[in-house]
Motif scaffolding. Sequence first.
Motif, PDB file in Angstrom:
ATOM      1  N   UNK A  73      46.822  34.877  44.981  1.00  0.00           N
ATOM      2  CA  UNK A  73      45.431  35.365  45.031  1.00  0.00           C
ATOM      3  C   UNK A  73      45.401  36.863  45.286  1.00  0.00           C
ATOM      4  N   UNK A  74      46.287  37.337  46.167  1.00  0.00           N
ATOM      5  CA  UNK A  74      46.330  38.769  46.446  1.00  0.00           C
ATOM      6  C   UNK A  74      46.735  39.536  45.188  1.00  0.00           C
ATOM      7  N   UNK A  75      47.674  38.975  44.413  1.00  0.00           N
ATOM      8  CA  UNK A  75      48.095  39.644  43.176  1.00  0.00           C
ATOM      9  C   UNK A  75      46.927  39.735  42.193  1.00  0.00           C
ATOM     10  N   UNK A  76      46.109  38.684  42.146  1.00  0.00           N
ATOM     11  CA  UNK A  76      44.935  38.721  41.264  1.00  0.00           C
ATOM     12  C   UNK A  76      43.965  39.815  41.709  1.00  0.00           C
ATOM     13  N   UNK A  77      43.783  39.941  43.035  1.00  0.00           N
ATOM     14  CA  UNK A  77      42.905  41.001  43.555  1.00  0.00           C
ATOM     15  C   UNK A  77      43.472  42.375  43.221  1.00  0.00           C
TER      16      UNK A  77
ATOM     17  N   UNK B 129      41.814  45.495  41.104  1.00  0.00           N
ATOM     18  CA  UNK B 129      41.765  46.893  41.557  1.00  0.00           C
ATOM     19  C   UNK B 129      42.298  47.822  40.482  1.00  0.00           C
ATOM     20  N   UNK B 130      43.430  47.429  39.885  1.00  0.00           N
ATOM     21  CA  UNK B 130      44.065  48.276  38.869  1.00  0.00           C
ATOM     22  C   UNK B 130      43.158  48.479  37.666  1.00  0.00           C
ATOM     23  N   UNK B 131      42.286  47.490  37.391  1.00  0.00           N
ATOM     24  CA  UNK B 131      41.407  47.593  36.222  1.00  0.00           C
ATOM     25  C   UNK B 131      39.995  48.073  36.581  1.00  0.00           C
TER      26      UNK B 131
END
Length: 392
Positions: free
Chosen positions: A5-9, A13-15
């Motif tokens: 889930x943190x990776x999805x967040x 952020x990156x996009x």
Amino acid sequence: MLSQWQAELDSLTARDMLRTLRTVEGAQGPKVRIDGRDLLLLSSNDYLGLANHPLLVEAAMVAIRQFGVGSGASRLVSGSMAPHAAFEERVAAFKEAEAALLFNSGYAANTGIIQGLCGPDDLVFSDALNHASIIDGCRLSRVRTLVYPHRDLVALEQLMERESHQRKGAWLIVTDGVFSMDGDLAPLRELCDLKERFDALLMVDDAHGTGVLGERGRGSAEHCGCLGRVDLQMGTLGKALGCAGAYLAASRTVIDRLLNRSRPLIFSTSLPPAVAAAAIAAIDLVESDEGRQLRADLERNRSLLARALTEGDLDILNSQTQIIPVLTRDPAPTMAMTGRLFKEGIFLQGIRPPTVGEGLCRLRATVMASHQPQELVAAAQTILRVVKECRT
Ligand SMILES: *Cc1c(COP(=O)(O)O)cnc(C)c1O
């Protein structure tokens, strides 16, 4: 799971797609205090400045002293109190309807109305730009839903014609009165003609029209001259009326059906009675001379900002109301603009998918009656400069 889930967040952020909260330190007003600075607020739906109006504050205080804070239960258990009933009577008269029903929010109202009225044998015709809560209401009810292109009466008529050969249950046309992200108006008169021809019901979500449009502030139906013809008039109390919650004004039969079937109504604690009391004060105010003056000030501010932005060659789509979108297309420049404007003292939120379609990001500016013309003129110049600088 948490790391995924943190990776999805992180990817959001990156996009430039991450959503976060900003804490407003005082009451709603033309200026708000955030992180110790006063910013010009161009992102509030408190169009008439009623959220902090002394008459509403006083009505709520009086009701709190008499009825306390919480309502204690769902309306159907023991949470139906005198201010709830008084509000329903007041809003039914305001909307020239037989009866009305109070909901806890616009989201709860739209999900609860469509689910409470419709089932799998019925058919909903829904404008492509309708609010997410309408879409979710269709999902909750498992009703068959046909989405027609935005404001396209010809396409809607063709769909209805096609479906009339195999008609089973009830038909419901549902539309925003004022579209929340575009600020344009539904063609209500023509929709009334269509629904009458095909024996359908028409539901209008007037979240952004109530209090603002029409000679007496009764909303988009009054503005379009078809107040008595709209079967289901839904509206919210959290926008121009400055409170929280929502209502449906409709026939007694519709209201009684919802009382017996609408899940967001049945399974949720009712609004604090003080909110209903403040909402009555808000409707009284909307109908008063002060309300008329506030609508005139809002219209002055709307035309001033809309004109300044279009004269600077910005695309404000088909805005006809106090909601003035500035089309910026991609998330990265949009959020850069929001950040820059914030630094320059203007709180103007960027809107990204899924609230709007891909490539249709925008700065959604909303004016309030209480903005000073000269501060809007100055803000328009800042917006023009920042948009040009951040464009890719
Ligand atoms: C804001 C809004 C809602 C939801 O109302 P809330 O009271 O904020 O839950 C529903 N429909 C439209 C068109 C809206 O803009």
